[in-house]
Design a protein around this motif. Structure first.
Motif, short mmCIF file in Angstrom:
data_model
loop_
_atom_site.label_atom_id
_atom_site.label_comp_id
_atom_site.label_asym_id
_atom_site.label_seq_id
_atom_site.Cartn_x
_atom_site.Cartn_y
_atom_site.Cartn_z
N SER A 219 -50.37 30.56 -60.28
CA SER A 219 -48.95 30.51 -60.59
C SER A 219 -48.19 29.78 -59.49
O SER A 219 -48.43 30.00 -58.29
CB SER A 219 -48.39 31.92 -60.74
OG SER A 219 -46.98 31.89 -60.87
N ARG A 221 -45.00 30.14 -59.18
CA ARG A 221 -43.82 30.94 -58.83
C ARG A 221 -43.89 31.48 -57.41
O ARG A 221 -42.87 31.74 -56.79
CB ARG A 221 -43.67 32.09 -59.83
CG ARG A 221 -43.28 31.63 -61.22
CD ARG A 221 -42.93 32.78 -62.13
NE ARG A 221 -42.49 32.32 -63.44
CZ ARG A 221 -42.09 33.12 -64.41
NH1 ARG A 221 -42.09 34.43 -64.22
NH2 ARG A 221 -41.69 32.62 -65.58
N GLU A 225 -41.20 32.44 -54.66
CA GLU A 225 -41.07 33.86 -54.35
C GLU A 225 -41.35 34.16 -52.88
O GLU A 225 -40.74 35.07 -52.30
CB GLU A 225 -42.01 34.67 -55.24
CG GLU A 225 -41.60 34.64 -56.72
CD GLU A 225 -42.65 35.24 -57.63
OE1 GLU A 225 -43.76 35.51 -57.13
OE2 GLU A 225 -42.37 35.40 -58.84
N ARG A 255 -38.04 25.49 -58.25
CA ARG A 255 -37.79 26.14 -59.53
C ARG A 255 -38.14 25.23 -60.70
O ARG A 255 -38.71 25.68 -61.70
CB ARG A 255 -36.33 26.58 -59.61
CG ARG A 255 -36.02 27.78 -58.74
CD ARG A 255 -34.54 28.10 -58.74
NE ARG A 255 -34.28 29.36 -58.03
CZ ARG A 255 -33.07 29.80 -57.73
NH1 ARG A 255 -31.98 29.11 -58.08
NH2 ARG A 255 -32.92 30.95 -57.08
N ALA A 258 -41.88 25.12 -60.97
CA ALA A 258 -42.42 26.39 -61.46
C ALA A 258 -42.09 26.62 -62.94
O ALA A 258 -42.60 27.55 -63.56
CB ALA A 258 -41.88 27.55 -60.64
N HIS A 260 -38.85 27.10 -64.40
CA HIS A 260 -37.74 27.97 -64.80
C HIS A 260 -36.47 27.51 -64.10
O HIS A 260 -36.40 26.38 -63.66
CB HIS A 260 -38.04 29.43 -64.51
CG HIS A 260 -38.33 29.78 -63.10
ND1 HIS A 260 -37.42 30.36 -62.28
CD2 HIS A 260 -39.47 29.61 -62.36
CE1 HIS A 260 -37.97 30.57 -61.09
NE2 HIS A 260 -39.22 30.11 -61.13
#
Length: 260
Positions: A219, A221, A225, A255, A258, A260
């Motif tokens: 991932s 993200r 994160e 973002r 990733a 989103h």
């Protein structure tokens, strides 16, 4: 009738009145020339540093990194206190990542502790330093891998070598000629854990990290994160974020990548 000033005094002061503006013009010209030279050097220095870094023999760059690590281990870093199974788990996960299409430079993961704080950085030798405090500050192994992938991106783009040379061009050039990098090591070793990376370098490292994680089906993200978790703990003053500032542009790119 008494005069206010003798004519000879008036005549004597006239050249001084003419000379003063000329002197100020010379001073202003010299100052402008110095500013132009300084500005030109500031623009040229990254290009010169890049050329020097690209010309440095791999064996010399590796020795430079090992010498810097030696200095850091004496003055700044300490052996890791993380449990050995945790170190082995993180190291195995990182070593198991397959390189993206850009390839991966030779590298070695080293765990350290010490008063440097929660940081990670690379050395020209290929050593990637990860501190206990940063591992403990991150939420999970995925976030740790995201940080390591980012550092591998810095190594792939030779950012640390270029930065070290840029910060001390003359010692670096002298070292390349003589083979003695002692001046460069002594002038830069203590500064490395506090270097602030330019956004251009950060974005390049992020791009490489995203390619690496994506290539391994992980991932993306965690790239967003990980710094977000550190920001929640200490804001922009967090040790890692102070080195790797999370600008609005960088966050937007993360973002977007990733999804989103």
């Amino acid at each position: 009738m008494q005069t206010l000033a003798a004519p000879e005094l008036i005549e004597a002061s006239a050249p001084d009145r003419v000379r003063a503006p000329r002197q100020w013009r010379r001073v202003a010209l010299v100052a402008a020339l110095a500013a132009a030279l300084l500005g030109g050097w500031q623009l040229a220095r990254p290009l010169v540093a890049g050329q020097l870094a690209d010309s440095m023999a791999p064996a010399l760059a590796e020795r430079l990194g090992r010498d810097v690590l030696h200095e850091l281990d004496i003055h700044t870093l300490a052996p890791s206190s993380l449990p050995q199974p945790q170190q082995e788990r993180i190291a195995a996960a990182f070593a198991g990542l397959q390189a993206p299409h850009e390839g991966a430079p030779p590298h070695r993961l080293l765990f350290r502790s010490g008063h440097a704080g929660a940081i990670a950085f690379t050395l020209p030798s290929g050593d990637i330093i990860l501190t206990d405090a940063l591992v403990q500050a991150l939420p999970d192994d995925g976030a740790v891998l995201a940080v390591l992938a980012h550092e591998l991106g810095h190594l792939h783009r030779r950012h640390m070598l270029q930065r070290m040379v840029q910060e001390a061009v003359l010692p670096a050039a002298a070292g390349m000629v003589s083979g003695d990098m002692g001046w460069l090591v002594s002038s830069q070793a203590g500064r490395l854990p506090q270097l602030v990376w330019a956004q251009k370098d950060e974005i390049e490292a992020d791009r490489y990290a995203a390619d690496l994680l994506e290539h391994n089906g992980l991932s993306l993200r965690s790239l967003e994160e990980a710094p977000a978790a550190l920001h929640a703990q200490g804001g922009t003053q967090h040790s890692y974020l102070a080195m790797h500032p999370l600008s609005g542009e960088r966050l937007a790119r993360l973002r977007e990548r990733a999804g989103h």
